[in-house]
Structures are given as structure tokens and as C-alpha cells.
Design an enzyme around this catalytic site. Structure first.
Site, mmCIF file in Angstrom:
data_model
loop_
_atom_site.group_PDB
_atom_site.id
_atom_site.type_symbol
_atom_site.label_atom_id
_atom_site.label_comp_id
_atom_site.label_asym_id
_atom_site.label_seq_id
_atom_site.Cartn_x
_atom_site.Cartn_y
_atom_site.Cartn_z
ATOM 1 N N LEU A 247 0.830 -1.194 0.000
ATOM 2 C CA LEU A 247 0.000 0.000 0.000
ATOM 3 C C LEU A 247 0.867 1.247 0.000
ATOM 4 O O LEU A 247 0.550 2.248 -0.652
ATOM 5 C CB LEU A 247 -0.932 0.005 1.209
ATOM 6 C CG LEU A 247 -1.834 1.244 1.341
ATOM 7 C CD1 LEU A 247 -2.759 1.367 0.134
ATOM 8 C CD2 LEU A 247 -2.623 1.207 2.630
ATOM 9 N N TYR A 248 1.986 1.206 0.722
ATOM 10 C CA TYR A 248 2.914 2.335 0.716
ATOM 11 C C TYR A 248 3.334 2.663 -0.711
ATOM 12 O O TYR A 248 3.290 3.827 -1.139
ATOM 13 C CB TYR A 248 4.140 2.014 1.565
ATOM 14 C CG TYR A 248 5.266 3.001 1.405
ATOM 15 C CD1 TYR A 248 5.166 4.290 1.926
ATOM 16 C CD2 TYR A 248 6.430 2.653 0.728
ATOM 17 C CE1 TYR A 248 6.187 5.207 1.769
ATOM 18 C CE2 TYR A 248 7.466 3.564 0.575
ATOM 19 C CZ TYR A 248 7.342 4.830 1.095
ATOM 20 O OH TYR A 248 8.360 5.746 0.934
ATOM 21 N N ALA A 249 3.738 1.636 -1.466
ATOM 22 C CA ALA A 249 4.149 1.849 -2.857
ATOM 23 C C ALA A 249 3.002 2.409 -3.690
ATOM 24 O O ALA A 249 3.200 3.295 -4.533
ATOM 25 C CB ALA A 249 4.658 0.540 -3.451
#
Length: 436
Positions: A247-249
């Protein structure tokens, strides 16, 4: 808190970098209509899921959602406050710039702010001092910057009233946007914090910047994580970035598409920097090199991941001094935004660069270097790489940054870790801070 009386571990100040303009001085992101539509839907879906869903209990929203509590209880404004803001942001060198640095109490933000200040640029910091990791380390960085003459305003990038006030008090020429929710694994525990900071926060900042007069040029931190599940190495800015592994990416990739949109519609000059595993003094305690050092000193076992079939997990570790030089070069070569009053007047600069070291090192070798520096043997626990967003390897192709920014990393992992360990042992020498 132990006071650090010198700045030996802050990078030396690069001179202001200027380049001759050429038709190749920018990287244009040629996104197809289908691609833009896809990421627009992703962005809207994330906003809907995390901001417009009803709370699952009677708990107040500000308490049930940790990502929202940072908007509250900040005190800003008044004549004395404005005087500090103006003083910190005052340009003290010929041809200098006035820079708003978001995330200024963070790892990269602290080093960049100090480097800008030393060469005579005006610098104002903004940080919400959240508790993703030990806030006392952020407070120590704040004290370091205060001694250097950098004032950090406590506030959240989603607080548009605060942002507009800052631009009312100071006509910033540039913004160095480093505020973000970092970390790949934490996204599985608190996904809303990533949407709040990395997407909504970026939009809040760009909304204010588009309406500023004059509009500032913006350099912001993307991430090497956008390369996701790519198997072609080294990673190039021309490679696909539509397979995020975390999700960060995904939030960082969404940020790149949002940047494209604001550049296209409002004429904002935007430069994205894809950092590759930054390390060094004053670093983040959630990074492997940092907590490996802590646990080796405590005699605790450390977990080292390997891929399927005993495959090597490697990272393109990049020393903080090299990252700072890349950030300053990006600021120095940023062209002016072309909009005024929220309206685009002409084409504006849009770029993205990899900032890495180009020399991936197996994580097991990182541990071996730490063992030699600490003169202790690590208790290694070899585990299979989990499906939590981590990727097997990262490797930067930096040819574009070399050509257009003059970027050239100079610090190998052995030398960089030696500087980090020296700082770590001094900073935590009293034995009272080792719990970070």
C-alpha cells in the site's frame, strides 16, 4: 536528552548547482489516458474507503483514527510566531532561495534543512511529530536544527489553514516536500495513515501551492517502492510502475500521478525523487540497519530474510550525504512554476529521478559489516521473506540523475555504516535511549 554539541554527522554543504538548459533537461511522463483514468479511480476509491466510511463504533473519529489526531491541539499564529517564521525563512545569501521543508524533523528532512541553511538559503520546517517511531529522536533533530537557525512549525500538511498562513507570511520560492507516512510493513496495521499523509496530504499541499502567488517550484519524495514487482534491473525511470507490492508503494505511485495532474492543469513545477534505502546518522529506527545495530548490542537475535530457494535479499543502500546532494541539485535546477492565481500560463517542468547508490548489497553482508564495526557477533535467525510488501531486491539506474543533476554517489556501505555506528554509540551512550 543528551545534547550533541557539534554537527560532524550532518553532511557538508554542496555548492549551489546550476546547469545549462537543454531540451533534455526534463523527463516528461507520457501517461496514456487509460493509465491516468486507472490511477484516478484508485485514488478516489482509497479516499472513499478511508475518509468517508462510517466509524464502526461510537468512539470519536479523532480517537478511532490515529491518522486524524495530528490535526488537533496545535498552536500557531500571532506576531511572535510570524516573526520566527520570517526569520527562519529569510534568505541570507546572494541568489538564495526560500524553502518550506515538510517533514523537517524526519531523517532526510533534518539533513536537507541543515544543508540548505548552511549555504545561506531561507528554511522553514513543518512537522507533526507523530509517534510512528520514537518522537524523542525527532525532538533531538528539532533541537539540532534550532541551533542552526531553522524553526520547525508544528502542524499537519492536511491543515490547509496553516499552510495558507505560512504562504501568506512568506513568499516561498521552493517547497521540499518530505512529509509522508513511511514504512512498507506498517501499512498492514494502519493503512489509513498512508492515505492521510501520502495522498490527502500531498493534495492539500498542492492545492495551496497552486493558489500561491507566485507559485513555488516543488521537489518531493517519491520512492523506489513504485517499481514494485518489476524483475528487470537496474530500475529505470522509464520502467513500468503499475505493479505495487505494498500500500505504501501504491500511495507513492498515486502521488506521481497526482503530481502529473497538478502540473498539467495548474502549471506547477514538480520534481519527484525516488529514494533507494536511505541510511546514515540520525536515521529512522524502523530501518533494518538501525534496529539490527540496537539488537546486536543488546545480544538479541535478528531476523534476516531470504527469498524462495534461499534467494538473496539485497538493497541499494544510499548514504544520506548522497541523497542530500541529489535533493539540493533538484532544487537548484527546478524551473519556475508557470501558473498564477491557480491558472496555468504555459507548460511547466515535470521530472522524476532515481537517487540510489547503484550497488545493491545483500542484507546478510550488511549484518557482517555491522558485526565488524560493533565487534560483536550477531545472533542470526534466517526466515523466509514474508508477503508483507517487501521485495527481494532494489537496484537504481541513476544515469538520468547523473546527466541532468550531476548526481554522483560517493559513499560505499562500509564507510556509511561506520559513520552511522559512530553516531549511534555516541547518541545512545547514556543507555537511557536504547529502547527506541
Amino acid at each position: 536528552m543528551k545534547q550533541i554539541s557539534h554537527l560532524d554527522d550532518i553532511p557538508s554543504t554542496p555548492g549551489k548547482f546550476k546547469m545549462d538548459k537543454s531540451p533534455y533537461n526534463r523527463l516528461r511522463w507520457h501517461s496514456s489516458l487509460a493509465k491516468l483514468t486507472f490511477w484516478s479511480f484508485i485514488f478516489l476509491a482509497l479516499i472513499f474507503i478511508f475518509f468517508f466510511r462510517s466509524p464502526s463504533s461510537s468512539t470519536p473519529q479523532s480517537l478511532s483514527d490515529p491518522s486524524r489526531r495530528y490535526l488537533q491541539n496545535y498552536s500557531w499564529g500571532g506576531a511572535a510566531w510570524e516573526k520566527r517564521v520570517r526569520s527562519s525563512a529569510r534568505i541570507r545569501s546572494r541568489n538564495g532561495m526560500s524553502v518550506l521543508v515538510t517533514g523537517a524533523a524526519g531523517f532526510v528532512g533534518t539533513h536537507v534543512s541543515a544543508a540548505l541553511k548552511r549555504r545561506g538559503d531561507g528554511v522553514l520546517g513543518l512537522d507533526n511529530f507523530n509517534d510512528y517511531y520514537d518522537p524523542s529522536l525527532k525532538r533531538a533533530r528539532q533541537a539540532l536544527l534550532e541551533r542552526a537557525g531553522v524553526f520547525i512549525v508544528e502542524g499537519d500538511i492536511n491543515d490547509e489553514a496553516l499552510l495558507r498562513k505560512l504562504f501568506e507570511v512568506v513568499a516561498f520560492t521552493h517547497v521540499m516536500h518530505l512529509a509522508a507516512q513511511a514504512g512498507v510493513r506498517y501499512a498492514m496495521e494502519n493503512p489509513s495513515s498512508y492515505v492521510h499523509s501520502n495522498i490527502a496530504g500531498l493534495v492539500s499541499l498542492l492545492e495551496v501551492c497552486k493558489s500561491a502567488n507566485p507559485q513555488p517550484a516543488i521537489v518531493w519524495a517519491s520512492s523506489s517502492s513504485v517499481y514494485g514487482l518489476n524483475t528487470k534491473v537496474p530500475f529505470s525511470e522509464k520502467d513500468r510502475t503499475d505493479q505495487p507490492a505494498s500500500l505504501y508503494a501504491a500511495t507513492k505511485k498515486a502521488g506521481e500521478e497526482i503530481a502529473h495532474t497538478y502540473n498539467h492543469i495548474y502549471g506547477l513545477s514538480l520534481t519527484g525523487l525516488r529514494f533507494f534505502t536511505v541510511y546514515g546518522p540520525w536515521g529512522r529506527p524502523d530501518m533494518a540497519y538501525f534496529f539490527f545495530t540496537r539488537d546486536i548490542l543488546k545480544g538479541k537475535s535478528i531476523s534476516i530474510f531470504e527469498a524462495a530457494n534461499h534467494g538473496t535479499v539485497a538493497r541499494d543502500f544510499t548514504y544520506i550525504d548522497d541523497i542530500v546532494r541529489g535533493c539540493l541539485a533538484a532544487l537548484d535546477t527546478a524551473e519556475k512554476s508557470t501558473g498564477s492565481g491557480g491558472k496555468k500560463k504555459g507548460p511547466a517542468q515535470l521530472r522524476v529521478y532515481n537517487l540510489g547508490n547503484t550497488s545493491p548489497v545483500p542484507v546478510s553482508d550488511l549484518v557482517s559489516i555491522l558485526e565488524r564495526l560493533l565487534k560483536l557477533k550477531a545472533k542470526r535467525n534466517i526466515l523466509r521473506l514474508p508477503r508483507n510488501g517487501d521485495v527481494q531486491y532494489t537496484h537504481a539506474n541513476i544515469s538520468l540523475a547523473q546527466r541532468e543533476l550531476g548526481y554522483k554517489p560517493t559513499t560505499d556501505l562500509q564507510s556509511g555504516l561506520k559513520k552511522f555506528v559512530r553516531w549511534y554509540l555516541r547518541f545512545y551512550a547514556d543507555g537511557k535511549k536504547s529502547g527506541v
